[in-house]
Design a protein around this motif. Structure first.
Motif, PDB file in Angstrom:
ATOM      1  N   ILE A 100      -2.660  -5.975  -7.479  1.00  0.00           N
ATOM      2  CA  ILE A 100      -3.315  -5.802  -6.189  1.00  0.00           C
ATOM      3  C   ILE A 100      -4.511  -6.737  -6.047  1.00  0.00           C
ATOM      4  CG2 ILE A 100      -4.987  -4.010  -6.815  1.00  0.00           C
ATOM      5  CD1 ILE A 100      -3.996  -2.480  -4.277  1.00  0.00           C
ATOM      6  N   GLY A 106      -4.290  -3.892 -12.799  1.00  0.00           N
ATOM      7  CA  GLY A 106      -3.229  -3.060 -13.334  1.00  0.00           C
ATOM      8  C   GLY A 106      -2.454  -2.302 -12.273  1.00  0.00           C
ATOM      9  N   VAL A 107      -2.846  -2.413 -11.025  1.00  0.00           N
ATOM     10  CA  VAL A 107      -2.103  -1.787  -9.929  1.00  0.00           C
ATOM     11  C   VAL A 107      -1.011  -2.768  -9.497  1.00  0.00           C
ATOM     12  CG1 VAL A 107      -2.208  -0.857  -7.595  1.00  0.00           C
ATOM     13  CG2 VAL A 107      -4.137  -0.530  -9.166  1.00  0.00           C
ATOM     14  N   LEU A 108       0.230  -2.324  -9.591  1.00  0.00           N
ATOM     15  CA  LEU A 108       1.376  -3.220  -9.391  1.00  0.00           C
ATOM     16  C   LEU A 108       1.922  -3.016  -7.994  1.00  0.00           C
ATOM     17  CD1 LEU A 108       2.910  -2.605 -12.908  1.00  0.00           C
ATOM     18  CD2 LEU A 108       1.202  -4.280 -12.193  1.00  0.00           C
ATOM     19  N   VAL A 109       1.518  -3.891  -7.081  1.00  0.00           N
ATOM     20  CA  VAL A 109       1.753  -3.642  -5.666  1.00  0.00           C
ATOM     21  C   VAL A 109       3.100  -4.164  -5.185  1.00  0.00           C
ATOM     22  CG1 VAL A 109       0.521  -5.705  -4.932  1.00  0.00           C
ATOM     23  CG2 VAL A 109       0.631  -3.740  -3.407  1.00  0.00           C
ATOM     24  N   TRP A 111       7.046  -5.708  -6.730  1.00  0.00           N
ATOM     25  CA  TRP A 111       7.893  -5.901  -7.893  1.00  0.00           C
ATOM     26  C   TRP A 111       9.106  -6.749  -7.494  1.00  0.00           C
ATOM     27  CZ3 TRP A 111       7.640  -2.329 -12.406  1.00  0.00           C
ATOM     28  CH2 TRP A 111       6.533  -1.473 -12.356  1.00  0.00           C
ATOM     29  N   GLY A 112       9.564  -7.581  -8.451  1.00  0.00           N
ATOM     30  CA  GLY A 112      10.827  -8.263  -8.244  1.00  0.00           C
ATOM     31  C   GLY A 112      11.979  -7.308  -8.535  1.00  0.00           C
TER      32      GLY A 112
ATOM     33  N   ALA B  35      -2.143   5.537 -10.837  1.00  0.00           N
ATOM     34  CA  ALA B  35      -1.242   5.166  -9.749  1.00  0.00           C
ATOM     35  C   ALA B  35       0.060   5.938  -9.865  1.00  0.00           C
ATOM     36  CB  ALA B  35      -0.962   3.664  -9.791  1.00  0.00           C
ATOM     37  N   TYR B  37       4.279   5.636  -8.663  1.00  0.00           N
ATOM     38  CA  TYR B  37       5.349   4.767  -8.197  1.00  0.00           C
ATOM     39  C   TYR B  37       6.607   5.592  -7.956  1.00  0.00           C
ATOM     40  CZ  TYR B  37       2.320   1.157 -10.149  1.00  0.00           C
ATOM     41  OH  TYR B  37       1.240   0.347 -10.428  1.00  0.00           O
ATOM     42  N   ALA B  44      13.835  -1.617  -7.703  1.00  0.00           N
ATOM     43  CA  ALA B  44      12.568  -1.769  -8.397  1.00  0.00           C
ATOM     44  C   ALA B  44      11.621  -0.647  -7.992  1.00  0.00           C
ATOM     45  CB  ALA B  44      11.950  -3.122  -8.058  1.00  0.00           C
ATOM     46  N   PRO B  45      10.662  -0.335  -8.824  1.00  0.00           N
ATOM     47  CA  PRO B  45       9.662   0.660  -8.432  1.00  0.00           C
ATOM     48  C   PRO B  45       8.852   0.189  -7.219  1.00  0.00           C
ATOM     49  CG  PRO B  45       9.623   0.289 -10.803  1.00  0.00           C
ATOM     50  CD  PRO B  45      10.484  -0.781 -10.213  1.00  0.00           C
ATOM     51  N   LEU B  47       5.048   0.960  -5.276  1.00  0.00           N
ATOM     52  CA  LEU B  47       3.739   1.588  -5.376  1.00  0.00           C
ATOM     53  C   LEU B  47       3.533   2.561  -4.233  1.00  0.00           C
ATOM     54  CD1 LEU B  47       0.860   1.698  -6.673  1.00  0.00           C
ATOM     55  CD2 LEU B  47       0.227  -0.125  -5.063  1.00  0.00           C
ATOM     56  N   TYR B  50      -2.652   4.617  -5.438  1.00  0.00           N
ATOM     57  CA  TYR B  50      -3.510   4.053  -6.480  1.00  0.00           C
ATOM     58  C   TYR B  50      -4.897   4.661  -6.333  1.00  0.00           C
ATOM     59  CZ  TYR B  50      -5.213   0.977  -2.771  1.00  0.00           C
ATOM     60  OH  TYR B  50      -5.752   0.500  -1.600  1.00  0.00           O
ATOM     61  N   GLN B  90       1.003   6.116 -13.681  1.00  0.00           N
ATOM     62  CA  GLN B  90       0.566   5.006 -14.534  1.00  0.00           C
ATOM     63  C   GLN B  90      -0.952   4.979 -14.556  1.00  0.00           C
ATOM     64  OE1 GLN B  90       0.105   1.449 -12.606  1.00  0.00           O
ATOM     65  NE2 GLN B  90      -0.258   0.209 -14.406  1.00  0.00           N
ATOM     66  N   GLN B  91      -1.506   4.781 -15.733  1.00  0.00           N
ATOM     67  CA  GLN B  91      -2.958   4.616 -15.818  1.00  0.00           C
ATOM     68  C   GLN B  91      -3.275   3.145 -16.001  1.00  0.00           C
ATOM     69  OE1 GLN B  91      -5.057   3.592 -18.439  1.00  0.00           O
ATOM     70  NE2 GLN B  91      -3.399   3.250 -19.906  1.00  0.00           N
ATOM     71  N   TYR B  92      -4.326   2.701 -15.324  1.00  0.00           N
ATOM     72  CA  TYR B  92      -4.759   1.321 -15.488  1.00  0.00           C
ATOM     73  C   TYR B  92      -6.255   1.260 -15.836  1.00  0.00           C
ATOM     74  CZ  TYR B  92      -5.692   2.050 -10.450  1.00  0.00           C
ATOM     75  OH  TYR B  92      -6.104   2.550  -9.224  1.00  0.00           O
ATOM     76  N   ARG B  97      -1.759  -0.735 -20.385  1.00  0.00           N
ATOM     77  CA  ARG B  97      -1.404   0.114 -19.245  1.00  0.00           C
ATOM     78  C   ARG B  97      -0.226   0.977 -19.691  1.00  0.00           C
ATOM     79  NH1 ARG B  97      -6.016  -1.910 -17.602  1.00  0.00           N
ATOM     80  NH2 ARG B  97      -5.911  -3.812 -16.330  1.00  0.00           N
TER      81      ARG B  97
END
Lengths: 121, 108
Positions: A100, A106-109, A111-112, B35, B37, B44-45, B47, B50, B90-92, B97
């Motif tokens: 993000i 670490g926030v995965l906004v 994805w492929g 977060a 997902y 795919a996952p 989001l 968050y 998920q923790q970041y 992670r």
């Protein structure tokens, strides 16, 4: 529209190497950190590695540390994962994901769709 | 390493019902860096949430997150047919992670 397209997966023997690529488009690539996340068939998600926008901050899961190397080429809008000394337990679908922000939050906004790596003799 | 434990493993509900998913951390997740997902089969996952409670862009308001410290919750207020999927927390807050093992929300 953000697009992340992974490639480079395939069948490889244990102990061999493979290089994954992720082609990014639809956003300013060099403004964002990027990640690799993997998922074995029928299993959960496992974070593998991350790299900040300028490659200054890199992190790895313990399971791949010393064997995998993450890198990026901002001029080519591309992310890479060099995987050496592959093991059967590395078999998984490997996703490229956009953070993000640039500093590797670490926030995965985004994805492929993933590229499949199978390690087997 | 922070270990995340999700419960229940599977939630069997009907469309229109409320879903409550739990995520418990082995140690405190500071700054609520947690977060959620959603992952559908063959996809795919995506989001959802968050910062424990902030919805990602385009996520409907029937999804809400709450919690702090070691206990976090995702609530889907009224299940739509497209909400039946697997959900991961998920923790970041720290490296590595980590993700929870997932909760499957299935149609009853």
């Amino acid at each position: 529209e953000v697009q992340l397209v992974e490639s480079g997966g395939g069948l490889v023997q244990p102990g061999r190497s493979l290089r994954l690529s992720c082609a990014a488009s639809g956003f300013t690539f060099d403004h964002y950190a990027m990640h690799w996340v993997r998922q074995a068939a029928g299993k959960g998600l496992e974070w593998v590695s991350s790299i900040s926008w300028n490659s200054a901050t890199i992190a790895y899961a313990d399971s791949v540390k010393g064997r995998f190397t993450i890198s990026r080429d901002n001029a080519k809008n591309s992310l890479y994962l060099q995987m050496n000394s592959l093991r059967a337990e590395d078999t998984a679908l490997y996703y490229c994901a956009k953070d993000i922000e640039g500093g590797n939050s670490g926030v995965l906004v985004y994805w492929g769709q993933g590229t499949l790596v199978t390690v087997s003799s | 390493e922070i270990v995340l434990t999700q419960s229940p493993g599977t939630l069997s509900l009907s469309p229109g019902e409320r879903a409550t998913l739990s995520c418990r951390a082995s140690q405190s997740v500071s700054r609520s860096y947690l977060a959620w997902y959603q992952q559908k089969p063959g996809q795919a996952p995506r989001l959802l949430i968050y910062g424990a409670s902030s919805r990602a862009t385009g996520i409907p308001d029937r999804f809400s997150g709450s919690g702090s410290g070691t206990d976090f919750t995702l609530i889907i207020s009224r299940l739509e047919p497209e909400d039946f999927a697997v959900y991961y927390c998920q923790q970041y807050d720290s490296s590595p992670r980590t993700f929870g093992q997932g909760t499957k929300v299935e149609i009853k």
